[in-house]
Enzyme design. Structure first.
Site, PDB file in Angstrom:
ATOM      1  N   LYS A 217      13.748 -18.166  -9.973  1.00  0.00           N
ATOM      2  CA  LYS A 217      12.809 -17.065 -10.232  1.00  0.00           C
ATOM      3  C   LYS A 217      12.856 -16.700 -11.707  1.00  0.00           C
ATOM      4  O   LYS A 217      13.668 -17.210 -12.486  1.00  0.00           O
ATOM      5  CB  LYS A 217      13.163 -15.839  -9.394  1.00  0.00           C
ATOM      6  CG  LYS A 217      14.538 -15.247  -9.715  1.00  0.00           C
ATOM      7  CD  LYS A 217      14.832 -14.013  -8.866  1.00  0.00           C
ATOM      8  CE  LYS A 217      16.201 -13.425  -9.205  1.00  0.00           C
ATOM      9  NZ  LYS A 217      16.477 -12.198  -8.424  1.00  0.00           N
TER      10      LYS A 217
ATOM     11  N   VAL B 116      27.121 -21.115 -10.703  1.00  0.00           N
ATOM     12  CA  VAL B 116      27.840 -21.297 -11.970  1.00  0.00           C
ATOM     13  C   VAL B 116      29.238 -20.694 -11.936  1.00  0.00           C
ATOM     14  O   VAL B 116      30.060 -21.013 -12.800  1.00  0.00           O
ATOM     15  CB  VAL B 116      27.040 -20.718 -13.159  1.00  0.00           C
ATOM     16  CG1 VAL B 116      25.653 -21.337 -13.232  1.00  0.00           C
ATOM     17  CG2 VAL B 116      26.946 -19.197 -13.098  1.00  0.00           C
TER      18      VAL B 116
ATOM     19  N   TYR C  47      27.195  -5.854 -20.238  1.00  0.00           N
ATOM     20  CA  TYR C  47      26.144  -6.844 -20.487  1.00  0.00           C
ATOM     21  C   TYR C  47      26.078  -7.252 -21.955  1.00  0.00           C
ATOM     22  O   TYR C  47      26.044  -8.442 -22.285  1.00  0.00           O
ATOM     23  CB  TYR C  47      24.791  -6.291 -20.039  1.00  0.00           C
ATOM     24  CG  TYR C  47      23.642  -7.254 -20.280  1.00  0.00           C
ATOM     25  CD1 TYR C  47      23.524  -8.411 -19.517  1.00  0.00           C
ATOM     26  CD2 TYR C  47      22.687  -7.005 -21.266  1.00  0.00           C
ATOM     27  CE1 TYR C  47      22.488  -9.300 -19.728  1.00  0.00           C
ATOM     28  CE2 TYR C  47      21.640  -7.889 -21.479  1.00  0.00           C
ATOM     29  CZ  TYR C  47      21.542  -9.038 -20.707  1.00  0.00           C
ATOM     30  OH  TYR C  47      20.510  -9.920 -20.927  1.00  0.00           O
TER      31      TYR C  47
ATOM     32  N   ASP D  92      13.160  -9.397 -12.451  1.00  0.00           N
ATOM     33  CA  ASP D  92      13.935  -8.608 -11.487  1.00  0.00           C
ATOM     34  C   ASP D  92      15.123  -7.934 -12.148  1.00  0.00           C
ATOM     35  O   ASP D  92      15.586  -6.877 -11.705  1.00  0.00           O
ATOM     36  CB  ASP D  92      14.444  -9.514 -10.356  1.00  0.00           C
ATOM     37  CG  ASP D  92      13.340  -9.952  -9.412  1.00  0.00           C
ATOM     38  OD1 ASP D  92      12.211  -9.421  -9.532  1.00  0.00           O
ATOM     39  OD2 ASP D  92      13.593 -10.822  -8.557  1.00  0.00           O
TER      40      ASP D  92
END
Length: 249
Positions: free
Chosen positions: A21, A69, A172, A208
């Site tokens: 996606k 991963v 992040y 998303d």
């Protein structure tokens, strides 16, 4: 022993992680439209197969590939499958990434929250890249593209007058800073080979990951990654780039 006769496959072989996606799927679509065989890495084939089937319905040479991963055994199996089927890999786009649920100040973060994001955004990239390097070394012009973010730029974040002054998402942002460091490290290791390693910064794209709040479409967001994946022999290595040019580390 693997029969590498299939390594003479005429088109580029491209693996995109997190490709069921968003940016990953669109990267696969655009590389496929340029003649590449695209392998859509997905940790859940119930999502990866419909995505690959949709691209195949558009006339692209697209195939789903189970690839978590964060699971070294799964990554090794994926590399073995590519080796057996194609004998080489020309393009690796390390696209899989998560933001994590934490959005508070660094003083409120835990090591576990940081570790969760790093498992995908940093350790996962290392695991996949190392597993795929033997295949990339067989390519006449291997390309590794790490999908980073301008919010990971130390230079931009250290400027309290910049547009990034209000961002302080430690899990992040620091993961993308670490990813940038990996990009430089691999570029240094591979600088005497045909393999080029660069970081692509998509910009604030509606996916998303941000509840589709981004102001760019996915088509716009993958421009840099696709360009870096298809670099010619005179292209750069060890850089961070967006659609306007070089992004400072």
């Amino acid at each position: 022993m693997t029969d590498h006769s299939q390594a003479r496959h005429e088109g580029r072989i491209a693996l995109i992680t997190g490709a069921n996606k968003g940016l990953g799927l669109e990267t696969a679509r655009q590389l496929g439209a340029r003649g590449a065989t695209v392998l859509l890495g997905a940790r859940d084939l119930r999502r990866g197969k419909p995505a690959a089937d949709a691209l195949a319905a558009e006339g692209l040479d697209a195939h789903p590939l189970l690839l978590d991963v964060t699971d070294p055994a799964c990554v090794a199996d994926a590399a073995a499958w590519i080796d057996e089927r194609y004998g080489r890999l020309d393009i690796l786009v390390n696209n899989a990434g998560i933001t994590g649920a934490f959005s508070g100040p660094p003083s409120a973060a835990t090591a576990g929250q940081l570790r969760k994001v790093y498992e995908t955004n940093v350790f996962g990239v290392l695991t996949v890249t190392n597993a795929m390097l033997p295949l990339l070394r067989r390519s006449p012009a291997g390309r590794i593209v790490n999908v980073s973010s301008t919010v990971g730029s130390l230079t931009l974040n250290a400027d309290f007058t910049s547009e990034f002054a209000g961002y302080n998402l430690v899990t992040y942002q620091s993961s993308k800073t670490a990813l940038n460091a990996l990009t430089i490290a691999y570029a240094k290791e591979l600088r005497d080979t045909p393999i080029k390693v660069n970081a692509a910064n998509p910009g604030f794209t509606a996916t998303d990951m941000n509840n589709h709040r981004g102001h760019q479409t996915v088509e716009e967001g993958v421009v840099t990654a696709v360009r870096l994946a298809l670099l010619g022999p005179d292209g750069p290595t060890g850089t961070s780039q967006d659609d306007t040019g070089t992004v400072p580390w």
